[in-house]
Design a protein around this motif. Structure first.
Motif, PDB file in Angstrom:
ATOM      1  N   ALA A 394       0.845  -1.200   0.000  1.00 15.25           N
ATOM      2  CA  ALA A 394       0.000   0.000   0.000  1.00 15.25           C
ATOM      3  C   ALA A 394       0.878   1.247   0.000  1.00 15.25           C
ATOM      4  CB  ALA A 394      -0.930   0.002   1.203  1.00 15.25           C
ATOM      5  N   VAL A 395       0.492   2.231  -0.802  1.00 22.81           N
ATOM      6  CA  VAL A 395       1.252   3.481  -0.906  1.00 22.81           C
ATOM      7  C   VAL A 395       0.611   4.576  -0.077  1.00 22.81           C
ATOM      8  CG1 VAL A 395       2.032   5.289  -2.484  1.00 22.81           C
ATOM      9  CG2 VAL A 395       2.159   2.879  -3.167  1.00 22.81           C
ATOM     10  N   ASN A 396      -0.718   4.698  -0.149  1.00 24.42           N
ATOM     11  CA  ASN A 396      -1.407   5.720   0.636  1.00 24.42           C
ATOM     12  C   ASN A 396      -2.820   5.241   0.933  1.00 24.42           C
ATOM     13  OD1 ASN A 396      -3.201   6.534  -1.602  1.00 24.42           O
ATOM     14  ND2 ASN A 396      -1.325   7.372  -2.496  1.00 24.42           N
ATOM     15  N   SER A 397      -3.425   5.904   1.909  1.00 26.17           N
ATOM     16  CA  SER A 397      -4.752   5.486   2.369  1.00 26.17           C
ATOM     17  C   SER A 397      -5.832   5.744   1.328  1.00 26.17           C
ATOM     18  CB  SER A 397      -5.092   6.210   3.667  1.00 26.17           C
ATOM     19  OG  SER A 397      -4.160   5.896   4.667  1.00 26.17           O
ATOM     20  N   ARG A 398      -5.658   6.761   0.498  1.00 24.75           N
ATOM     21  CA  ARG A 398      -6.688   7.109  -0.478  1.00 24.75           C
ATOM     22  C   ARG A 398      -6.955   5.960  -1.436  1.00 24.75           C
ATOM     23  NH1 ARG A 398      -6.463   9.053  -5.482  1.00 24.75           N
ATOM     24  NH2 ARG A 398      -4.213   9.417  -5.352  1.00 24.75           N
ATOM     25  N   ARG A 399      -5.901   5.342  -1.931  1.00 20.60           N
ATOM     26  CA  ARG A 399      -6.087   4.215  -2.842  1.00 20.60           C
ATOM     27  C   ARG A 399      -6.444   2.930  -2.104  1.00 20.60           C
ATOM     28  NH1 ARG A 399      -4.245   4.682  -8.125  1.00 20.60           N
ATOM     29  NH2 ARG A 399      -3.250   6.656  -8.635  1.00 20.60           N
ATOM     30  N   LEU A 400      -6.126   2.884  -0.809  1.00 23.05           N
ATOM     31  CA  LEU A 400      -6.372   1.666  -0.048  1.00 23.05           C
ATOM     32  C   LEU A 400      -7.809   1.555   0.426  1.00 23.05           C
ATOM     33  CD1 LEU A 400      -5.050  -0.837   1.317  1.00 23.05           C
ATOM     34  CD2 LEU A 400      -4.567   0.632   3.275  1.00 23.05           C
ATOM     35  N   ASP A 401      -8.432   2.673   0.743  1.00 26.00           N
ATOM     36  CA  ASP A 401      -9.767   2.661   1.361  1.00 26.00           C
ATOM     37  C   ASP A 401     -10.789   1.796   0.631  1.00 26.00           C
ATOM     38  OD1 ASP A 401      -8.995   4.188   3.479  1.00 26.00           O
ATOM     39  OD2 ASP A 401      -9.695   6.088   2.661  1.00 26.00           O
ATOM     40  N   PRO A 402     -10.895   1.872  -0.704  1.00 23.99           N
ATOM     41  CA  PRO A 402     -11.922   1.053  -1.369  1.00 23.99           C
ATOM     42  C   PRO A 402     -11.689  -0.454  -1.251  1.00 23.99           C
ATOM     43  CG  PRO A 402     -11.121   2.805  -2.812  1.00 23.99           C
ATOM     44  CD  PRO A 402     -10.187   2.739  -1.650  1.00 23.99           C
TER      45      PRO A 402
END
Length: 614
Positions: A394-402
């Motif tokens: 994971a790089v950041n939470s924005r892309r991880l949330d979905p």
């Protein structure tokens, strides 16, 4: 010759103490001993002796100290001038720190094998090498740099020894000792958990609960955090009427089959590595977390963090395989970054996960509406299932949330170089580079143990050049395995030059420098982060506070600290302790430092990250 650093620094010859006088000469001797056979640079000696403002005659003074040490220690010990500093060779001598570490390693291994009596004896012997506060007669500069990690090692050994004694039923003898330890270290959760266990087994349940409430209050007031795994699970065990957490309690109960148990459970996990070594403590903690039953408390998220190449993926996959029995509905796996280190689109990741769940999904769905539809299908498909979902890189939470499953029955295990504080309720396992013993075992798994033991000095050099980084150890091990006619010394010589070391740490498509570069490129304002990294490389490998970084960067201390924290968040810099004023101390990993120096004149370009580098 018998050297001692776990207390006042001393040297003993034939049972007689060598007459050393003054903190400076004790500091020089300690610095040489703590280097473990590696060169101590003049710049590091300057820092350890005088801090940031060495005198103009520092070189001459260091030369005088070395000459005096040679005379006092005699021919049995060699102190060589080796650019860019000095090297101590004492092949027939003993060092109490090395003996402490040897016994500690053996004791922990016995503890893992449940040989509690042997473990307790070995760990007690290890602790017996301590004679008070380590490095008690050196300069404050050396003490600030080295004492925190030595004290932490001592506390880990003590906690392991108490763990062995508790397993042997010695709780009554331990209660008084643990009471004193918790009073001196009130925020150390494992000690408090051990005291609670001793209280409970001695029929003092109310005292066990009172100790927990006191610890919870202290953690909230002083650190603003809730109790962690050790304290929380012990509290639950006391309330449930068990003597303490461990095998045979919650972790050993196989979950009942779910409504989907008759379906084919998907298994998308990569194959386990055949050379997984070390990480015993982290693996045990992660397995315990994965074994917890679903409690209806909402989604459970576990996070494994650390610098590139430190073995996050290997640990996560190994723990997932060992815990698969707790997830009767299957184990999913998805890589969140591509081979170039760039984040994959959520739609692509969701497509792969849905196909693993048996859904028919066509390709090319990358718009917002299509992604929303994939997300709806993914959540519907995972609802109510006991699934383990491993999301790697994971790089950041924005892309991880979905991608975070919303079901309380599913567990999401995430690996990331960043800490990702936005991941709600995540319990974090932070990986550091391997210690000497585990690093040797990993290198030996590829290169062969007998081959390394036949050239111990060269093997030690190779280990030192790899800095405990599993990816670097795998590269060097693979190179030696592919060239069985090479002496180990040949590879050590090729790695010895710092200017070419990163180039040597590449083999068969696996590239340490290429694994490190995305950590820099993925940072916000990566250009500024790159410039900061290059400027800080002038400080070298020693620890430093934000104040020194500010002088190097020619900015205010507060601004420098913000830049340092960005590098810490990107796993390009470590926080290695605090100074006497409680300010954080930062330090480069040796290989990140080499990368920073290589960037001074290098053109900006992305480098490919090898498979498995995370």
């Amino acid at each position: 010759m018998d050297f001692r650093v776990l207390g006042p620094v001393e040297a003993h010859k034939d049972g007689t103490r060598v007459a050393l006088s003054g903190s400076k000469i004790h500091t020089v001797l300690a610095a040489l001993l703590l280097a473990r056979g590696r060169v101590v640079s003049d710049s590091r000696l300057n820092t350890l002796l005088w801090g940031w403002e060495p005198p103009a005659t520092s070189g001459a003074q260091i030369y005088t100290y070395m000459s005096r040490l040679r005379k006092l220690l005699g021919d049995e010990v060699g102190i060589e001038r080796r650019q860019p500093g000095y090297l101590l060779r004492a092949p027939h001598s003993t060092v109490d720190l090395l003996e402490f570490e040897r016994l500690d390693t053996l004791g922990r291994a016995a503890l893992r094998r449940k040989r509690f009596g042997e473990a307790g004896s070995l760990l007690t012997q290890a602790l017996g090498h301590w004679r008070g506060t380590a490095l008690a007669n050196v300069t404050e500069h050396l003490a600030d740099a080295e004492l925190p990690q030595l004290e932490e090692a001592r506390m880990h050994t003590l906690e392991s020894r108490i763990e062995a004694d508790l397993a042997l039923g010695r709780h009554e003898q331990l209660t008084a000792e643990l009471t004193g330890l918790v009073a001196r270290h009130p925020l150390r959760e494992k000690l408090r958990a051990q005291l609670m266990t001793a209280y409970y087994r001695g029929g003092r349940q109310s005292d066990a609960l009172q100790s927990y409430y006191e610890g919870r209050s202290l953690l909230a007031d002083q650190l603003g955090v809730d109790p962690g795994e050790d304290l929380g699970s012990t509290y639950a065990a006391v309330l449930a009427g068990r003597s303490g957490p461990g095998p045979g309690s919650t972790a050993s109960r196989r979950p009942a089959p779910s409504a989907y148990a008759d379906e084919d459970a998907p298994s998308m996990l990569p194959a386990q590595t055949t050379e997984f070594v070390g990480r015993g403590t982290e693996l045990a903690a992660l397995r315990a977390q994965l074994a917890e039953p679903a409690g209806g408390r909402g989604p459970r998220h576990l996070l494994v963090t650390g610098m590139a190449g430190v073995g996050k993926t290997a640990l996560a996959v190994h723990a997932a395989h060992l815990s698969a029995a707790h997830y009767p509905d299957g184990c999913l796996f998805a890589e969140l970054t591509g081979p170039d280190g760039q984040p994959r689109q959520p739609a692509d990741v969701l497509t792969g996960l849905l196909r693993g769940l048996g859904e028919h999904v066509s390709g090319g769905q990358d718009g917002p509406a299509e992604t929303d539809e994939l997300l709806r299908r993914y959540r519907a498909r995972t609802a109510g299932r006991r699934l383990l979902v491993v999301l790697d890189g994971a790089v950041n939470s924005r892309r991880l949330d979905p991608l975070l499953a919303g079901s309380p029955d599913a567990v999401v295990l995430i690996t990331s170089r960043a800490r990702l504080p936005q991941v709600t309720g995540a319990r974090t396992t932070a990986l550091a580079p391997l210690g000497d013993g585990a690093a040797f075992d990993l290198l030996a798994a590829s290169a062969g143990r007998a081959r390394l033991l036949a050239e111990p000095d060269a093997a030690d050099d190779v280990l030192a050049y790899c800095g405990g980084l599993p990816l670097a150890l795998r590269v060097t091990g693979s190179r030696l395995a592919a060239r069985p006619y090479w002496p180990v010394a040949r590879l050590a010589e090729r790695l010895a030059d710092p200017g070419s070391r990163l180039a040597e740490l590449a083999f068969a498509g696996v590239d340490v420098a290429g694994a490190l570069m995305p950590s820099l490129e993925q940072l916000p304002e990566s250009g500024r982060a790159r410039a900061t990294l290059v400027q800080l490389a002038d400080i070298g490998a020693e620890s430093f506070p934000a104040q020194r970084a500010a002088a190097c960067l020619r900015t205010r201390e507060a601004a420098a600290e913000q830049l340092l924290e960005q590098l810490v968040d990107g796993a390009l810099l470590d926080i290695c302790g605090v100074d006497r004023q409680g300010r954080p101390l930062y330090r480069f990993h040796e290989l990140v430092l080499l990368l920073a120096r290589s960037l001074k004149d290098a053109p900006r370009q992305s480098r490919r990250e090898p498979t498995g580098a995370r």
